[in-house]
Write an enzyme that holds these catalytic residues in place. Structure first.
Site, short mmCIF file in Angstrom:
data_model
loop_
_atom_site.label_atom_id
_atom_site.label_comp_id
_atom_site.label_asym_id
_atom_site.label_seq_id
_atom_site.Cartn_x
_atom_site.Cartn_y
_atom_site.Cartn_z
N GLN A 90 -6.17 2.11 -1.83
CA GLN A 90 -6.54 0.88 -2.34
C GLN A 90 -7.89 0.71 -2.67
O GLN A 90 -8.83 1.61 -2.62
CB GLN A 90 -6.25 -0.18 -1.26
CG GLN A 90 -7.15 -0.05 0.09
CD GLN A 90 -6.56 -1.05 1.36
OE1 GLN A 90 -7.57 -1.93 1.52
NE2 GLN A 90 -5.67 -0.79 1.66
N ARG A 146 -3.59 -2.32 -4.06
CA ARG A 146 -2.99 -1.17 -3.56
C ARG A 146 -2.50 -0.11 -4.78
O ARG A 146 -2.12 -0.73 -5.83
CB ARG A 146 -1.44 -1.32 -2.85
CG ARG A 146 -1.86 -2.22 -1.47
CD ARG A 146 -0.52 -1.98 -0.81
NE ARG A 146 -0.61 -3.14 0.39
CZ ARG A 146 0.01 -4.27 0.29
NH1 ARG A 146 0.67 -4.69 -0.80
NH2 ARG A 146 -0.12 -5.03 1.14
#
Length: 344
Positions: free
Chosen positions: A100, A209
């Site tokens: 992420q 993400r």
């Protein structure tokens, strides 16, 4: 109105697919249900979850309610009515977190994002890494992913994501208790299985993400990815070493400075039995105990007892503060960046 006093906090606990049970077994948090828990939001003034006061006249109040009542006396000079300026968590990674990245204020302004900047620092509390293994590549647990060893291009990284090689393309490093790692906005990263840490950050839950190992979330469905936004805010250059070295504080001989950036400053006191300072009225402070031996934290006639992995908020307007411990103790103190937190 109740006069500001030191607040002992009760956390907001979050189940996570990558979590475990260390929040209970190691850190003494009262997990409400069975199953994996990944985050203990020790100090939080976010809509997604609020920590709660558990001492004094405001016991049972959320942090947001205290901020509303005390204003600048809580959050700092020139911050009347604003959100509490820090988010402090314990994370337990029993499995790998997603790969992420977080945006910066500059990214948000440049791209017109509906988001909040997220600059964070990790202080490792517990790790399953083996200290007898010299090579990071040889570690099977207790590692982090943090940026790139060598600069890459967005196209090459996008190809790695498409080929399920996102994690392998990042720098992997074993971590151990006491290590300090800053994750600046734009740094692609992940916490891997076998790491528990204290995270001090801007008050934001904005996460893009990039890759999530093709696994389902808590609801059995794949978790949402944000690849396009992530590519727009990521830094693909070579990154500096992940681990930071503490520096002696010039404001107090007992303190070391772990990080000092505009969003926050983190200081550490090691092996203290007595400590006194006056809180800078520009910023509240958060105290977290990292040693097995706890401390008593006092201001005026009010005293709060903190044990291992417990947290207190010191409002900006409290004034003089004292720490006492029967045995040498270690504490982490955080607040807004730019000036010493503990002086004297």
């Amino acid at each position: 109105m109740t006069k500001p006093y030191i607040l002992k906090m009760s956390p907001y606990l979050r189940p996570k697919i990558w979590g475990g049970r260390k929040l209970d077994e190691v850190f003494g948090k009262d997990l409400p249900e069975a199953g994996p828990y990944g985050e203990s939001w020790e100090v939080s003034d976010l809509e997604e979850g609020q920590s709660v006061v558990c001492n004094g006249p405001l016991a049972g109040s959320s942090l947001s309610e205290v901020v509303s009542q005390w204003g600048a006396a809580m959050t700092g000079a020139n911050r009347d009515g604003q959100q509490f300026p820090l988010l402090v968590k314990i994370l337990d990674a029993s499995d790998d977190l997603s790969v992420q990245v977080h945006p910066s204020d500059a990214d948000i302004a440049r791209l017109g994002l509906d988001a909040d900047s997220k600059d964070e620092t990790w202080i490792i509390l517990d790790s399953d890494a083996d200290p007898n293994i010299a090579s990071d590549e040889g570690q099977t647990a207790g590692c982090i992913l943090h940026g790139f060893e060598k600069a890459t291009t967005p196209a090459d990284f996008r190809m790695a994501v498409d080929e399920n090689r996102a994690a392998e393309s990042l720098r992997r490093e074993a971590v151990f208790a006491g290590d300090v790692i800053r994750v600046a906005p734009g740094t692609i990263h992940a916490i891997c299985a076998g790491v528990a840490l204290l995270e001090i950050q801007e008050p934001s839950d904005t996460t893009y993400r990039v890759y999530d190992y093709q696994r389902p979330g808590m609801d059995g469905k794949p978790r949402e990815l944000h690849l396009e936004k992530a590519m727009q805010v990521s830094n693909f250059d070579t990154h500096a070493p992940a681990k930071l070295s503490a520096k002696p504080s010039t404001a107090h001989p007992a303190m070391s400075v772990l990080v000092d950036v505009p969003a926050y400053r983190i200081e550490k006191a090691s092996g203290v039995t007595e400590l006194e300072w006056t809180v800078d009225a520009r910023t509240p402070q958060v105290v977290f105990v990292t040693s097995a031996h706890g401390v008593e934290l006092s201001s005026g006639d009010e005293t709060v007892t903190l044990g291992f992995a417990q947290t207190a908020v010191i409002p900006a307007g409290v004034g003089a503060v004292q720490v006492r411990a029967d045995k040498p103790a270690d504490i982490i103190i955080s607040g807004l960046g730019g000036a010493a937190l503990v002086n004297g």
